[in-house]
Design a protein around this motif. Sequence first.
Motif, PDB file in Angstrom:
ATOM      1  N   ALA A 239      -8.040   5.701  -1.571  1.00 27.31           N
ATOM      2  CA  ALA A 239      -8.082   6.698  -0.504  1.00 27.31           C
ATOM      3  C   ALA A 239      -7.658   8.057  -1.035  1.00 27.31           C
ATOM      4  CB  ALA A 239      -7.139   6.269   0.610  1.00 27.31           C
ATOM      5  N   GLN A 240      -8.228   9.092  -0.462  1.00 25.23           N
ATOM      6  CA  GLN A 240      -7.725  10.427  -0.784  1.00 25.23           C
ATOM      7  C   GLN A 240      -6.988  10.943   0.442  1.00 25.23           C
ATOM      8  OE1 GLN A 240     -10.912  12.879  -2.306  1.00 25.23           O
ATOM      9  NE2 GLN A 240     -10.812  11.894  -4.302  1.00 25.23           N
ATOM     10  N   VAL A 241      -5.760  11.402   0.263  1.00 27.97           N
ATOM     11  CA  VAL A 241      -5.003  11.927   1.408  1.00 27.97           C
ATOM     12  C   VAL A 241      -4.449  13.294   1.017  1.00 27.97           C
ATOM     13  CG1 VAL A 241      -4.329   9.662   2.337  1.00 27.97           C
ATOM     14  CG2 VAL A 241      -2.880  10.751   0.638  1.00 27.97           C
ATOM     15  N   SER A 242      -4.324  14.161   2.018  1.00 30.88           N
ATOM     16  CA  SER A 242      -3.824  15.501   1.701  1.00 30.88           C
ATOM     17  C   SER A 242      -2.423  15.722   2.254  1.00 30.88           C
ATOM     18  CB  SER A 242      -4.783  16.557   2.259  1.00 30.88           C
ATOM     19  OG  SER A 242      -4.965  16.307   3.630  1.00 30.88           O
ATOM     20  N   ASN A 243      -1.911  14.735   3.025  1.00 32.50           N
ATOM     21  CA  ASN A 243      -0.544  14.853   3.552  1.00 32.50           C
ATOM     22  C   ASN A 243       0.056  13.457   3.653  1.00 32.50           C
ATOM     23  OD1 ASN A 243      -1.235  13.570   6.058  1.00 32.50           O
ATOM     24  ND2 ASN A 243      -2.270  15.465   6.611  1.00 32.50           N
ATOM     25  N   PHE A 244       1.316  13.387   4.077  1.00 31.17           N
ATOM     26  CA  PHE A 244       1.985  12.087   4.168  1.00 31.17           C
ATOM     27  C   PHE A 244       2.252  11.694   5.621  1.00 31.17           C
ATOM     28  CE2 PHE A 244       3.422  14.057   0.091  1.00 31.17           C
ATOM     29  CZ  PHE A 244       2.623  13.263  -0.732  1.00 31.17           C
ATOM     30  N   ASP A 245       1.508  12.307   6.557  1.00 27.32           N
ATOM     31  CA  ASP A 245       1.670  11.930   7.972  1.00 27.32           C
ATOM     32  C   ASP A 245       1.193  10.495   8.154  1.00 27.32           C
ATOM     33  OD1 ASP A 245       2.436  14.501   8.373  1.00 27.32           O
ATOM     34  OD2 ASP A 245       0.501  15.176   9.179  1.00 27.32           O
ATOM     35  N   PHE A 319      -3.496   1.491   7.338  1.00 25.77           N
ATOM     36  CA  PHE A 319      -3.310   2.868   6.853  1.00 25.77           C
ATOM     37  C   PHE A 319      -3.997   3.020   5.510  1.00 25.77           C
ATOM     38  CE2 PHE A 319       0.570   1.918   9.234  1.00 25.77           C
ATOM     39  CZ  PHE A 319       0.763   3.049   9.996  1.00 25.77           C
ATOM     40  N   ARG A 320      -4.398   4.248   5.186  1.00 27.03           N
ATOM     41  CA  ARG A 320      -4.781   4.534   3.805  1.00 27.03           C
ATOM     42  C   ARG A 320      -3.500   4.565   2.972  1.00 27.03           C
ATOM     43  NH1 ARG A 320      -7.550  10.020   4.696  1.00 27.03           N
ATOM     44  NH2 ARG A 320      -6.316   9.829   6.589  1.00 27.03           N
ATOM     45  N   TYR A 321      -3.615   4.147   1.704  1.00 32.58           N
ATOM     46  CA  TYR A 321      -2.429   4.139   0.842  1.00 32.58           C
ATOM     47  C   TYR A 321      -2.113   5.581   0.445  1.00 32.58           C
ATOM     48  CZ  TYR A 321       0.952   2.573  -2.550  1.00 32.58           C
ATOM     49  OH  TYR A 321       2.131   2.351  -3.225  1.00 32.58           O
ATOM     50  N   ASP A 322      -0.851   5.997   0.641  1.00 31.80           N
ATOM     51  CA  ASP A 322      -0.494   7.335   0.152  1.00 31.80           C
ATOM     52  C   ASP A 322       0.615   7.242  -0.904  1.00 31.80           C
ATOM     53  OD1 ASP A 322       1.462   6.731   2.048  1.00 31.80           O
ATOM     54  OD2 ASP A 322       1.193   8.557   3.227  1.00 31.80           O
ATOM     55  N   ILE A 323       1.882   7.104  -0.477  1.00 27.77           N
ATOM     56  CA  ILE A 323       2.938   7.061  -1.486  1.00 27.77           C
ATOM     57  C   ILE A 323       4.067   6.141  -1.028  1.00 27.77           C
ATOM     58  CG2 ILE A 323       4.375   9.024  -0.725  1.00 27.77           C
ATOM     59  CD1 ILE A 323       4.078   9.866  -3.813  1.00 27.77           C
ATOM     60  N   ASP A 324       4.624   5.405  -2.004  1.00 28.77           N
ATOM     61  CA  ASP A 324       5.703   4.480  -1.684  1.00 28.77           C
ATOM     62  C   ASP A 324       7.034   5.193  -1.931  1.00 28.77           C
ATOM     63  OD1 ASP A 324       7.546   2.518  -1.447  1.00 28.77           O
ATOM     64  OD2 ASP A 324       6.687   1.165  -2.943  1.00 28.77           O
ATOM     65  N   PRO A 325       7.775   5.548  -0.885  1.00 26.84           N
ATOM     66  CA  PRO A 325       9.017   6.308  -1.096  1.00 26.84           C
ATOM     67  C   PRO A 325      10.058   5.519  -1.883  1.00 26.84           C
ATOM     68  CG  PRO A 325       8.751   5.723   1.221  1.00 26.84           C
ATOM     69  CD  PRO A 325       7.497   5.304   0.527  1.00 26.84           C
ATOM     70  N   GLN A 326       9.969   4.178  -1.843  1.00 31.74           N
ATOM     71  CA  GLN A 326      10.955   3.389  -2.602  1.00 31.74           C
ATOM     72  C   GLN A 326      10.744   3.567  -4.105  1.00 31.74           C
ATOM     73  OE1 GLN A 326      11.514  -0.575  -1.361  1.00 31.74           O
ATOM     74  NE2 GLN A 326      12.061   0.030   0.713  1.00 31.74           N
ATOM     75  N   GLN A 327       9.467   3.659  -4.502  1.00 33.45           N
ATOM     76  CA  GLN A 327       9.179   3.898  -5.920  1.00 33.45           C
ATOM     77  C   GLN A 327       9.692   5.289  -6.325  1.00 33.45           C
ATOM     78  OE1 GLN A 327       8.402   2.109  -8.305  1.00 33.45           O
ATOM     79  NE2 GLN A 327       7.318   3.258  -9.866  1.00 33.45           N
ATOM     80  N   MET A 328       9.554   6.258  -5.410  1.00 30.26           N
ATOM     81  CA  MET A 328      10.047   7.613  -5.714  1.00 30.26           C
ATOM     82  C   MET A 328      11.576   7.610  -5.827  1.00 30.26           C
ATOM     83  SD  MET A 328       7.285   9.288  -6.040  1.00 30.26           S
ATOM     84  CE  MET A 328       6.506   7.783  -6.566  1.00 30.26           C
ATOM     85  N   GLN A 329      12.225   6.766  -4.988  1.00 32.85           N
ATOM     86  CA  GLN A 329      13.696   6.676  -5.087  1.00 32.85           C
ATOM     87  C   GLN A 329      14.120   6.041  -6.405  1.00 32.85           C
ATOM     88  OE1 GLN A 329      14.930   4.663  -1.514  1.00 32.85           O
ATOM     89  NE2 GLN A 329      14.311   6.406  -0.253  1.00 32.85           N
ATOM     90  N   ARG A 330      13.300   5.092  -6.883  1.00 33.62           N
ATOM     91  CA  ARG A 330      13.628   4.466  -8.185  1.00 33.62           C
ATOM     92  C   ARG A 330      13.552   5.526  -9.297  1.00 33.62           C
ATOM     93  NH1 ARG A 330      11.524  -0.361  -5.734  1.00 33.62           N
ATOM     94  NH2 ARG A 330       9.362   0.219  -6.063  1.00 33.62           N
ATOM     95  N   ILE A 331      12.594   6.438  -9.187  1.00 31.56           N
ATOM     96  CA  ILE A 331      12.498   7.526 -10.180  1.00 31.56           C
ATOM     97  C   ILE A 331      13.772   8.371 -10.133  1.00 31.56           C
ATOM     98  CG2 ILE A 331      11.279   9.697 -10.717  1.00 31.56           C
ATOM     99  CD1 ILE A 331       8.683   8.315  -9.805  1.00 31.56           C
ATOM    100  N   ILE A 332      14.194   8.701  -8.918  1.00 30.05           N
ATOM    101  CA  ILE A 332      15.387   9.551  -8.759  1.00 30.05           C
ATOM    102  C   ILE A 332      16.631   8.834  -9.304  1.00 30.05           C
ATOM    103  CG2 ILE A 332      16.886  10.685  -7.030  1.00 30.05           C
ATOM    104  CD1 ILE A 332      14.132  12.071  -7.624  1.00 30.05           C
ATOM    105  N   ARG A 333      16.709   7.515  -9.040  1.00 31.46           N
ATOM    106  CA  ARG A 333      17.872   6.761  -9.563  1.00 31.46           C
ATOM    107  C   ARG A 333      17.872   6.762 -11.090  1.00 31.46           C
ATOM    108  NH1 ARG A 333      17.249   3.321  -5.036  1.00 31.46           N
ATOM    109  NH2 ARG A 333      15.992   1.830  -6.201  1.00 31.46           N
TER     110      ARG A 333
END
Length: 442
Positions: A239-245, A319-333
């Motif tokens: 999917a292509q998405v332009s926002n995270f709504d 939903f179309r797949y956009d971003i997994d915030p848990q993966q982003m938190q793993r990056i931050i950790r």
Amino acid sequence: LVKADYNRILYTVSRHNVVPLTSACNFDCVFCSHKQNPQGIEVFDLPHMSLEMYRDMLDYIDPNQKIVIGESSTRIIEGEPFCRKDAIEILCMIRKKHRRVPIMITTNGSLLDSEGISVLKKLMPIEINLSLNYLSQSIRKAFLGDPGAKAVETALMLSRCRIPYNGSIVAIGFDDWRDELRKTISFLDKSGAMTIRVLYTGYSKLCRRSCIKLDYTELYNVVDNIGRLISTPVILEPAQVSNFDAQVDGVVHSSPADKAGIKNGDQIIRVNGIPVVSRVDAFNRVLMAKDPLVELVRDGRPFEKVINKDRWSSSGLVFRYDIDPQQMQRIIRAIDSSRSVHPAVITSTMAYSKIDKFLKMRYPEYGIKTVKVENRFFGGNIACAGLMTVEDIIESAAFYGVSVTSDLVVMPHIAFDHTGRDITGESYNKVADALGVPVQLV
Ligand code: SF4
């Protein structure tokens, strides 16, 4: 069976809950990824394993997650699961050991008969991903190597037996592909598919068939127009998405979300009082909860609904797949634990804009440099993280000046196997050596 192969198989089962049955397939699809692999990649045919070995393997299954059959998740080539003549016997064995765990089976449907389907009915909860692709026999023969139309009957039998299934179609550009796509989607809609996935074909630089190289925007418009005319959710992937709504892209007919009155186009704002930050976040929060209270907006007006469902059971929201915030938190950790002040995050071409936007929006204080890695090894339109190579990472990181500007490189774990090697067999440590910067996999 050599020990290294057996370890790889056990890793697949224990890490991904995937039970691999066979690498053989009775079809010969023009888009099959196994045909387009450049030389030098490490993929493996599954050796034959006895029923006894499967019995032992079942101890490694996580009973808290669905069991997956017929999907590739590691370097083991997955074929058509029912090419294995005792596939139903193995499924019965799984069900005996794990009585209530959902089993998801991906199949081309051509080897399932009414007897097999009636056994599957007794093994519920089961969900089938039916790779139907096309309806017309001439097209099936020419592009799938399927001499019959058994898979079409399978869709009807699954529907009659009330076994939940999702239909999928790999889009390719033969003459009249738009009509065939319309006909196949309409058939799946009328034949009880819960959802319909249209897959934009990935192809490597070795692909010589021009029909495979469809224009994404054109495909998007065709799928969007067809999807508006039917009630079954139709999703184009990737999917292509332009926002995270967290806007709902579809609701499965008669599902808990449908019964709660949620409609296509509604936007989820909170789940059980917690604000959602992406579509994936909304999906996961609803999935995990029992009877979640969902706050939504429709045509600018806020409202609430309770979705009556068990924990971890499907809500029917699509939903179309956009971003997994848990993966982003793993990056931050990873950045925090390394005390990095100039971190670089490696991304695939496909995920680059989403990850870059999300990290800059939610974690601006970290000053993260996002590095887009072009996949030169596979070439074509291959743009996913799972097929990234060490050489491609080093080349792109050098282009972005990572050795000079960064004190940490965070790379996607999915590009590496359980021994830390990419698909060409190179260790991820080579990135650290080449750039002179420590690396972490997340
Ligand atoms: S059915 Fe799947 S595994 Fe078999 S040839 Fe087609 S794409 Fe490949």
